[in-house]
Write an enzyme that holds these catalytic residues in place. Structure first.
Site, PDB file in Angstrom:
ATOM      1  CD  GLU A  80      94.480  52.613  23.760  1.00  0.00           C
ATOM      2  OE1 GLU A  80      94.895  54.002  23.751  1.00  0.00           O
ATOM      3  OE2 GLU A  80      95.729  53.479  22.100  1.00  0.00           O
ATOM      4  CG  HIS A 121      89.948  50.454  20.626  1.00  0.00           C
ATOM      5  ND1 HIS A 121      89.474  51.285  20.024  1.00  0.00           N
ATOM      6  CD2 HIS A 121      91.206  50.250  20.105  1.00  0.00           C
ATOM      7  CE1 HIS A 121      90.889  51.459  19.084  1.00  0.00           C
ATOM      8  NE2 HIS A 121      92.171  51.067  19.257  1.00  0.00           N
ATOM      9  CG  HIS A 158      91.494  49.790  14.873  1.00  0.00           C
ATOM     10  ND1 HIS A 158      93.050  49.087  14.642  1.00  0.00           N
ATOM     11  CD2 HIS A 158      91.940  50.345  15.879  1.00  0.00           C
ATOM     12  CE1 HIS A 158      94.043  49.553  15.480  1.00  0.00           C
ATOM     13  NE2 HIS A 158      92.459  50.264  16.459  1.00  0.00           N
ATOM     14  CD  GLU A 162      67.733  46.002  14.421  1.00  0.00           C
ATOM     15  OE1 GLU A 162      67.748  45.804  15.812  1.00  0.00           O
ATOM     16  OE2 GLU A 162      66.258  46.470  14.333  1.00  0.00           O
ATOM     17  CG  HIS A 178      93.022  54.696  16.746  1.00  0.00           C
ATOM     18  ND1 HIS A 178      94.258  55.071  16.979  1.00  0.00           N
ATOM     19  CD2 HIS A 178      93.097  53.219  16.553  1.00  0.00           C
ATOM     20  CE1 HIS A 178      94.280  53.914  17.260  1.00  0.00           C
ATOM     21  NE2 HIS A 178      93.731  53.216  17.595  1.00  0.00           N
TER      22      HIS A 178
HETATM   23  O1  2HA Z   1      96.396  48.076  21.250  1.00  0.00           O
HETATM   24  O2  2HA Z   1      94.729  49.696  18.711  1.00  0.00           O
HETATM   25  O3  2HA Z   1      94.389  51.822  19.730  1.00  0.00           O
HETATM   26  C1  2HA Z   1      96.467  48.639  19.810  1.00  0.00           C
HETATM   27  C2  2HA Z   1      95.501  49.666  20.004  1.00  0.00           C
HETATM   28  C3  2HA Z   1      95.839  50.987  20.220  1.00  0.00           C
HETATM   29 ZN    ZN Z   2      93.679  50.741  17.917  1.00  0.00          ZN
END
Ligand code: 2HA
Ligand code: ZN
Length: 270
Positions: A116, A139, A141, A169, A210
């Site tokens: 990414e 980033h 999940h 908050e 995602h």
């Molecule tokens: O690196 O999260 O979006 C693994 C991920 C791809």
């Molecule tokens: Zn990801």
């Protein structure tokens, strides 16, 4: 030279990735972080003239030539970063051509930066253009946020409004709201460009079905942002199917904003 394994920027990456793993936001090789480093600080630990190898990035990051980042590696597991930083992390500098990364440290098994990287570097360019203090793009999940993208409409304003209403908050932590992207293929320049465009107007960008991108001036701030968005999404997933008896009204959201001297993203509060 000082021992780089004791550098604050390496230790903090280990701690942050471990926290994110334990929170369930980064299963297997999920998630990636990049952090812009101060050249002088890095020079205390590394010979900046020694490039281990060069790796093409596949896109133009001219705006970041000479900038140094610590980044997580592709295929690496967040749960392993703390015990083996030199294999799971890398320190890269954007070379003079703008399209090559010079590896200064890390990825010791021959690995490379996160898939990414386009989304990260393009987002750094966007955030720096509106906030010169920004250093981190992160980033992951987060479970409840992902769940929410299956049951809530994916419009930036209504998604933000719902999250703001979930805890007092939220308005204080993300008055700029969360931008929402539809499902897109990850790891591409296209999703990188779309994310970076959204990063001009907010520090959090949802990748539907995602995950989430968050930005901040340091790891604590970016982590705290993601934590607060995810907490709000968790509350939503706990109550979405129940009759709503009480809420935080738009007037009350404005009262919070006024009290904390933040400006709510325009066009959301009535
Ligand atoms: O690196 O999260 O979006 C693994 C991920 C791809
Ligand atoms: Zn990801």
């Amino acid at each position: 030279m000082k021992n780089i394994l004791e550098a604050k920027f390496v230790v903090e990456m280990g701690k942050t990735t471990a926290n994110m793993y334990r929170l369930g936001w980064d299963e297997r090789n999920g998630g990636n972080i990049s952090c812009l480093l101060d050249e002088k600080e890095v020079a205390e630990y590394l010979d900046l003239n020694r490039v281990i190898r060069t790796i093409p990035t596949g896109f133009d990051a001219t705006a970041l030539i000479g900038k140094i980042f610590i980044v997580t590696g592709t295929g690496k597991y967040f749960k392993n970063v703390e015990e083996d930083p030199e294999n799971n992390l890398g320190i890269i500098r954007i070379a003079k051509d703008g399209t090559t990364a010079e590896l200064l440290w890390g990825f010791s098994d021959g690995g490379r930066f996160t898939s990414e990287l386009p989304a990260h570097l393009m987002s750094h360019i966007s955030r720096l253009s509106v906030d010169p203090k920004n250093r981190v793009i992160l980033h992951c999940h987060p479970t409840n946020l992902l769940a929410m993208t299956f049951v809530h409409e994916l419009d930036t304003n209504s998604f933000t409004h719902t999250l703001w209403q979930m805890c007092t908050e939220c308005m204080v932590v993300f008055p700029d709201g969360v931008e929402v992207l539809p499902w897109m293929l990850c790891g591409t320049n296209e999703i990188g460009e779309a994310t970076a465009e959204k990063m001009k107007s907010a520090r959090s960008v949802v990748w539907s079905q995602h995950g989430l991108y968050g930005a901040g001036k340091d790891l604590d701030e970016a982590f705290g942002l993601v934590e607060t968005v995810e907490k709000a999404a968790q509350l939503y997933m706990l109550i979405a199917h129940l009759p709503r008896v009480n809420t935080i009204t738009d007037d009350q959201l404005q009262i919070i904003a006024d009290a904390f001297h933040v400006t709510p993203r325009p066009g959301i509060l009535k």
